[in-house]
Write a protein that holds these residues in place. Structure first.
Motif, PDB file in Angstrom:
ATOM      1  N   VAL A  42       0.848  -1.195   0.000  1.00  9.86           N
ATOM      2  CA  VAL A  42       0.000   0.000   0.000  1.00  9.86           C
ATOM      3  C   VAL A  42       0.883   1.244   0.000  1.00  9.86           C
ATOM      4  O   VAL A  42       2.027   1.222   0.455  1.00  9.86           O
ATOM      5  CB  VAL A  42      -0.960   0.017   1.210  1.00  9.86           C
ATOM      6  CG1 VAL A  42      -2.019  -1.067   1.067  1.00  9.86           C
ATOM      7  CG2 VAL A  42      -0.210  -0.148   2.530  1.00  9.86           C
ATOM      8  N   THR A  43       0.334   2.322  -0.513  1.00  7.89           N
ATOM      9  CA  THR A  43       1.102   3.564  -0.638  1.00  7.89           C
ATOM     10  C   THR A  43       1.301   4.262   0.706  1.00  7.89           C
ATOM     11  O   THR A  43       0.498   4.107   1.628  1.00  7.89           O
ATOM     12  CB  THR A  43       0.400   4.520  -1.611  1.00  7.89           C
ATOM     13  OG1 THR A  43       1.174   5.716  -1.762  1.00  7.89           O
ATOM     14  CG2 THR A  43      -0.989   4.905  -1.124  1.00  7.89           C
ATOM     15  N   TYR A  57      -4.080   4.673  -0.175  1.00  9.66           N
ATOM     16  CA  TYR A  57      -4.542   3.446  -0.818  1.00  9.66           C
ATOM     17  C   TYR A  57      -6.070   3.478  -0.834  1.00  9.66           C
ATOM     18  O   TYR A  57      -6.707   4.047   0.044  1.00  9.66           O
ATOM     19  CB  TYR A  57      -4.019   2.197  -0.112  1.00  9.66           C
ATOM     20  CG  TYR A  57      -4.627   1.909   1.256  1.00  9.66           C
ATOM     21  CD1 TYR A  57      -5.804   1.169   1.381  1.00  9.66           C
ATOM     22  CD2 TYR A  57      -4.024   2.370   2.422  1.00  9.66           C
ATOM     23  CE1 TYR A  57      -6.370   0.912   2.613  1.00  9.66           C
ATOM     24  CE2 TYR A  57      -4.581   2.110   3.663  1.00  9.66           C
ATOM     25  CZ  TYR A  57      -5.751   1.384   3.754  1.00  9.66           C
ATOM     26  OH  TYR A  57      -6.309   1.145   4.984  1.00  9.66           O
ATOM     27  N   SER A  80       4.613  -0.907   3.099  1.00  7.69           N
ATOM     28  CA  SER A  80       4.478   0.363   2.374  1.00  7.69           C
ATOM     29  C   SER A  80       5.862   0.968   2.195  1.00  7.69           C
ATOM     30  O   SER A  80       6.802   0.579   2.906  1.00  7.69           O
ATOM     31  CB  SER A  80       3.565   1.330   3.130  1.00  7.69           C
ATOM     32  OG  SER A  80       4.136   1.706   4.366  1.00  7.69           O
ATOM     33  N   ALA A 136      -0.232   5.714  -5.049  1.00  8.13           N
ATOM     34  CA  ALA A 136       0.726   4.761  -5.625  1.00  8.13           C
ATOM     35  C   ALA A 136       1.510   5.344  -6.791  1.00  8.13           C
ATOM     36  O   ALA A 136       2.644   4.927  -7.067  1.00  8.13           O
ATOM     37  CB  ALA A 136      -0.016   3.505  -6.085  1.00  8.13           C
ATOM     38  N   GLY A 166      -2.245   0.400  -8.740  1.00 10.06           N
ATOM     39  CA  GLY A 166      -1.239  -0.500  -8.186  1.00 10.06           C
ATOM     40  C   GLY A 166      -0.187  -0.938  -9.186  1.00 10.06           C
ATOM     41  O   GLY A 166       0.989  -1.098  -8.822  1.00 10.06           O
TER      42      GLY A 166
END
Length: 260
Positions: A42-43, A57, A80, A136, A166
């Protein structure tokens, strides 16, 4: 001759005993656990460029694949780019799957205390999944540590999957032979038309569809906001939030195929 037969019999008995020994059983259990773990990426990025709009995210793009894979018996870990609490976007708890994920105490702890890439052991994971969300686009593509983790999982026979934004995490993954992971594979992601429709095509640092094509991807897509999932050589990708559950299902199908 009798001595030889006796030696073989003793050896077979030793193998049988070892197979039922608790240590041997524990080793088998550990291997099985390794095969049943998936790494979600996840960002860490929480702003859409200079717009002042928050991002992170996208909750449904984590919750829906998580529900499919977790229900199938997979343990999910979270990483992350910066580690720690990951910013969240698309926070809609009227979606029952989103709420199921968000209310799960174990996974609430995991997604708010994500690992840093340096803490990840790629050998523990059967798959890596890159969740979307506009964040992302700013911190996936150039993260060499995450790319290295994905390469190791893929080259060990694992699955690489991603949805929506993603696939930004896929654009710079290079295999040991120097080729880009996406080169020559059917790939799907948030399209240029969808980026223009949300008026962020001049805000994001690059256009995902265009960049994937320059890396050699055979880009597939459907109309705006339509679900579209494609699988090619253990790489699973989906176009948008509507594709999130499908990516989870396709990832599970590939994993089940590998295990058989």
């Amino acid at each position: 001759m009798k001595k030889a037969i006796l030696s073989i019999a003793i050896g077979l008995m030793a193998i049988a005993v070892a197979a039922h020994h608790p240590a041997a059983a524990q080793t088998k259990k550990q291997v099985k656990q390794m095969e049943k773990k998936i790494l979600f990426v996840v960002t860490s990025h929480d702003q859409k460029g200079n717009t002042g709009q928050p991002t992170g995210y996208y909750l449904a793009e984590v919750a829906h694949p998580w529900d499919v894979l977790h229900t199938a018996g997979y343990e999910i870990d979270f990483v992350s780019p910066r580690g720690g609490k990951a910013p969240v976007d698309g926070f809609n708890l009227e979606d029952p799957i989103n709420k199921k994920f968000w209310d799960n105490a174990e996974y609430q702890q995991k997604v708010t205390h994500t690992m840093q890439p340096s803490a990840v052991d790629p050998s523990k994971y059967a798959a890596i999944f890159y969740a979307g969300g506009h964040g992302a686009m700013w911190d996936f593509a150039d993260n060499a540590e995450l790319a290295g983790i994905a390469r190791k999982i893929y080259e060990a026979g694992g699955v690489v999957s991603a949805v929506c934004h993603g696939p930004a995490g896929l654009v710079n993954i290079q295999l040991s032979n120097g080729k880009y992971l996406v080169d020559g594979k059917k790939i799907n992601a948030f399209t240029n038309e969808e980026e223009a429709a949300v008026k962020l095509d001049n805000v994001v640092p690059f256009l995902l569809e265009t960049t994937l094509i320059t890396r050699g991807a055979i880009f597939e897509k459907s109309g705006l906001w339509q679900p579209h999932v494609v699988t090619d050589q253990r790489v699973v990708t989906g176009q948008n939030p509507a594709s999130a559950k499908g990516v989870g299902e396709a990832t599970l199908a590939v994993l089940q195929g590998i295990s058989q």
